[in-house]
Design a protein around this motif. Structure first.
Motif, PDB file in Angstrom:
ATOM      1  N   ALA A 120       0.848  21.678  49.365  1.00 16.91           N
ATOM      2  CA  ALA A 120       1.222  22.067  50.730  1.00 16.91           C
ATOM      3  C   ALA A 120       2.690  22.446  50.808  1.00 16.91           C
ATOM      4  N   ARG A 136       1.615  32.743  53.483  1.00 11.58           N
ATOM      5  CA  ARG A 136       1.562  31.287  53.266  1.00 11.58           C
ATOM      6  C   ARG A 136       2.914  30.694  53.622  1.00 11.58           C
ATOM      7  N   PHE A 187      -6.649  27.404  51.675  1.00  7.17           N
ATOM      8  CA  PHE A 187      -6.063  26.062  51.732  1.00  7.17           C
ATOM      9  C   PHE A 187      -4.580  26.132  52.069  1.00  7.17           C
ATOM     10  N   THR A 188      -4.309  26.843  53.143  1.00  5.58           N
ATOM     11  CA  THR A 188      -2.935  27.037  53.604  1.00  5.58           C
ATOM     12  C   THR A 188      -2.460  25.752  54.298  1.00  5.58           C
ATOM     13  N   PRO A 189      -1.192  25.385  54.165  1.00  6.36           N
ATOM     14  CA  PRO A 189      -0.765  24.087  54.698  1.00  6.36           C
ATOM     15  C   PRO A 189      -0.822  23.960  56.218  1.00  6.36           C
ATOM     16  N   THR A 224      -5.075  20.951  51.211  1.00 10.06           N
ATOM     17  CA  THR A 224      -4.431  22.026  50.434  1.00 10.06           C
ATOM     18  C   THR A 224      -4.737  21.970  48.948  1.00 10.06           C
TER      19      THR A 224
END
Lengths: 534, 534
Positions: free
Chosen positions: A109, A225, A253-255, A403
């Protein structure tokens, strides 16, 4: 950052501290001076001087967690919402080991985290007492920065450097190992906050190349991102899209993503590689803003891991350590973007019709009833991935998914996010299999009276693995294989598990019951859990 | 070993396996051929071919655990009772990380464990997908032996070597990393079991020196560890004590001790360094049999870590990798020991009088009612350490405490011990703070219908830390320090937590209620939990 955080000025003297101090006191005072004022902790004997220092040095809020995976997951959630690091307090090698899976998620992340790990006193190390372990080896295998304090005289300086290291763009995991004697012996005065290198400026060449590419007429995907997805950059990207027709994407899986009404629509890449390949097939170029080119989550026999189609050219506007917000602003100017772009309307889905509860109807209800400015955390995997687009026209919110793929991240993450943003509701969407890894987080939510509504999708299986078993072509109908994917026998009772840790809970098996329970939970403060039987 | 385990002959061909096999199949067949027939597992996508192979290769029992700390703690308990390794199945770096704290305990217990860790396919590694981590670094920091299979053609041979490495005396942690493609690609035929080096023979010189020392008339403490504490060596040591007047000791955190009526009395060293120093002050010499000289668990300001008094000479009869049973037999012969020594009588304590429950009355009740040949597992710390001597005249039993100080070991350990010894009752003595680290073990106990009675000492605090805070001279009466040691607010409800995982549970607040609940639990089969409010 949507949250502004007040930070001490670099070089400013730490809060007044009169008289001699020990290493632990110099450490706590230095952390506070460096802007670190929350400590997620699961301490042991070797950390008792740190614990004791919390009473003598003002400014640090200790938060007890009953398992170290909760400690680091909470630090990740805190960092994602506060935009600055919390510190953790961990007990020797085994305590650090328990923290590592969620440090992995924090690392993915790009969350700044400062770990303080107590270890045996320097003089005690050579005796190889039962708790002795290779804590430096553990730390080096997962951290970006590791320091073992060799003397109480350097603890304050080491701590200031640890915070500086954690805050280096885009955010890193820094681990300071503190032998017990360096905590209890007389130390130097606390150290002032160190200057943090700002995110690097993107070169004009990168902006020019991106502008030229956007003007070329080729169909463009902009994959973003990091901070650009929840700050000024997001609106700027929307303006660029309005001018150039580019499509905005974030990775699966973006923070953190600002979403819902009033934000530009950002499409989340799918989980399956073949779906990503198919989606990107339309595009002639892929412009990266703080993101890496997409790759598949796992490898599968005979399938591609690299997911940018061969005809799609890749350009990088900014790398993760660079200032994407500024780069997007320069790009918007270069392409002559309008002052505003399109944003999502406020058109939440209608509540689902009466009937048995499904994963889709849970998400529909969540999107319909979501309060303004909520934080949605998500580790629902098979239960949520197909339906998160329903949130696009819900009330404005921040969306924080897993993430790093290490399941067991979200209950702790929700805990830390709620602590960082006490005036916002956290809605946590979690699978039953995943929740079992770090269910101890619920106790901390109860103790700290955090405003988290946890929805457990109780499908009583590692549902994703039933899919994966087919995808890797290892299909097996056999009893032994099935026994490793199935969570019936016995069924987990999440209402009892939650109540056992002081979190009121209900079970819902129909759409009406779920909507009623969810609305009731939103109307109260403090943690609640709903077991959604799907 | 009190349990005899049948082992395939080294070099014997693995169970018939017709036709071509993939790496996972060659691995499972090799493990079974090497005598590994239980797999504690928490698998993911990269392990699906292993999971699938379990249906095609006969002989391996899979046991699902809902957290990896349960997986390795169970493998430790299994190894302590079965005298041979189980294998674990873990999912990439984060799954391995979650397993490490209990691998630390297994390592300190000298338990043989074979870890199988799935990783990304070799071709996928360079893409640094979200779950990618330094799994080799994690493994090397905790394992005695690590191998990363580079080809499906070597998987079988690597697995045979892993089992051989784990079984090397006195027992080691071996980790085999299995990239997904080495599991799914065509492989070599399964490999036969490799010869395991037996424990080394102790030199005649060491035996002669020990015999001479025992004949010197100096008062002798014999400190034992390892197989000698639950096998032939224990009776032999009793005979030596009868002849020479030596006192038998084991260390505080010994892996397994045969105790109760019919066994020689072995005194367990205290936890506090000053108590050990005081106890050993009586002795002129310390004879080590598989043990190291005692050191304090933690360092404290101004206190000794080394706990053998200066006037007490240290001699080593056998090192941990040597055959202590044989060495004791030779020593018994050299000193002319009688055919039998003194053993503890069967004189269990009487039940405590009616009244509120205390830690002492719990142990008194357990000792009074303990069934013959039970396995007692213990991580009660402050609640049990002062009272374990009450077990000395109870029914014959095996005693398995925490070894490595990493709390959260015992619920999983009990699970594995029960699986290894299905005809014996397991009585698990556990603190409430400790139990929270790995409570997921209860679910596996329910699923496998294991015969474990768990007693939770509910003192609602990290009681040991309240003592340690004083001992390290960091005394603090402050609110923040206290908040990190106290588990009230909210109180954990262990009956709900257990029932949420399918384990029937009751709460006891008086001696009568506890005795009744404990007797009832012993009279039933399958797992039970008693929350003992002390």
């Amino acid at each position: 950052m949507s949250e502004k955080t007040s930070q001490p000025r670099a070089g400013a003297a730490p809060a007044s501290f009169s008289g001699p101090c020990n290493g632990a006191e110099s450490l706590v005072a230095t952390l506070v001076a460096s802007g670190v004022d929350v400590c997620f902790a699961n301490p042991g004997t070797s950390e008792m001087h740190f614990v004791s220092a919390l009473d003598r040095i003002p400014g640090m809020r200790p938060v007890l967690c009953l398992f170290e995976g909760v400690v680091t997951g909470a630090a990740d959630g805190y960092a994602r919402m506060a935009g600055k690091p919390a510190c953790t307090l961990l007990h020797l090698g085994p305590g650090f080991a328990n923290s590592m899976a969620n440090l992995h998620n924090a690392r993915r992340a790009q969350s700044p985290v400062v770990n303080i790990v107590g270890d045996h006193a320097t003089s005690h190390e050579r005796y190889d007492a039962p708790l002795n372990a290779n804590v430096t080896g553990f730390a080096e295998a997962i951290s970006h920065w590791v320091c073992r304090s060799r003397s109480p005289r350097t603890v304050a300086a080491d701590a200031a450097r640890a915070v500086q290291a954690a805050r280096q763009a885009p955010g890193r995991v820094a681990t300071l190992i503190l032998p017990a004697d360096t905590a209890w012996l007389p130390a130097e005065r606390p150290a002032p906050r160190l200057e943090v290198c700002p995110a690097s400026k993107v070169s004009e060449g990168a902006v020019d190349a991106a502008a030229e590419a956007l003007r070329s007429g080729r169909k463009t995907a902009i994959l973003m991102r990091g901070a650009v997805l929840h700050g000024d950059g997001l609106r700027t990207a929307g303006r660029i899209a309005a001018k150039t027709g580019a499509t905005l994407f974030c990775d699966t899986f973006t923070p953190r993503l600002r979403g819902g009404a009033g934000s530009p629509v950002v499409e989340r890449l799918a989980y399956r590689g073949k779906d990503i390949l198919r989606r990107l097939d339309d595009f002639g170029q892929l412009l990266l803003v703080g993101a890496a080119p997409p790759v598949s989550f796992f490898a599968y026999p005979g399938q591609e891991s690299w997911l940018t189609p061969p005809h799609c050219e890749i350009l990088t506007l900014s790398h993760p350590h660079e200032d994407g917000n500024e780069a997007l602003a320069a790009l918007a100017e270069a392409v002559g973007a309008p002052a505003t772009g399109a944003v999502a309307p406020f058109e939440p889905p209608v509540l689902p019709p009466p009937g048995p509860l499904t994963a889709e109807s849970v998400m529909r209800t969540v999107a319909a009833l979501l309060p303004e400015n909520a934080i949605v955390t998500d580790e629902g995997i098979t239960s949520t991935l197909p339906y998160t687009a329903l949130l696009a026209t819900a009330a404005p919110h921040d969306y924080l998914p897993l993430t790093g793929g290490s399941i067991g991240g979200i209950l702790p993450l929700s805990t830390g996010a709620a602590l960082a943003a006490p005036d916002r509701k956290v809605v946590c969407l979690e699978g039953d299999g995943s929740a079992m890894y770090t269910l101890q987080a619920l106790w901390t939510q109860a103790r700290e009276r955090l405003d988290v509504v946890t929805v457990i999708y109780a499908n009583r299986s590692y549902a994703v693995l039933n899919q994966e078993l087919r995808l890797v072509q290892a299909a097996s109908g056999g009893e032994r294989a099935r026994s490793l994917l199935d969570l019936h026998n016995p069924s987990l009772d999440w209402t009892r598990l939650a109540e056992g840790m002081g979190v009121p809970a209900v079970r819902a098996e129909t759409t009406q019951a779920f909507a009623q329970a969810f609305a009731a939970a939103l109307g109260q403060s403090g943690p609640r859990l709903i077991e959604a039987v799907v």
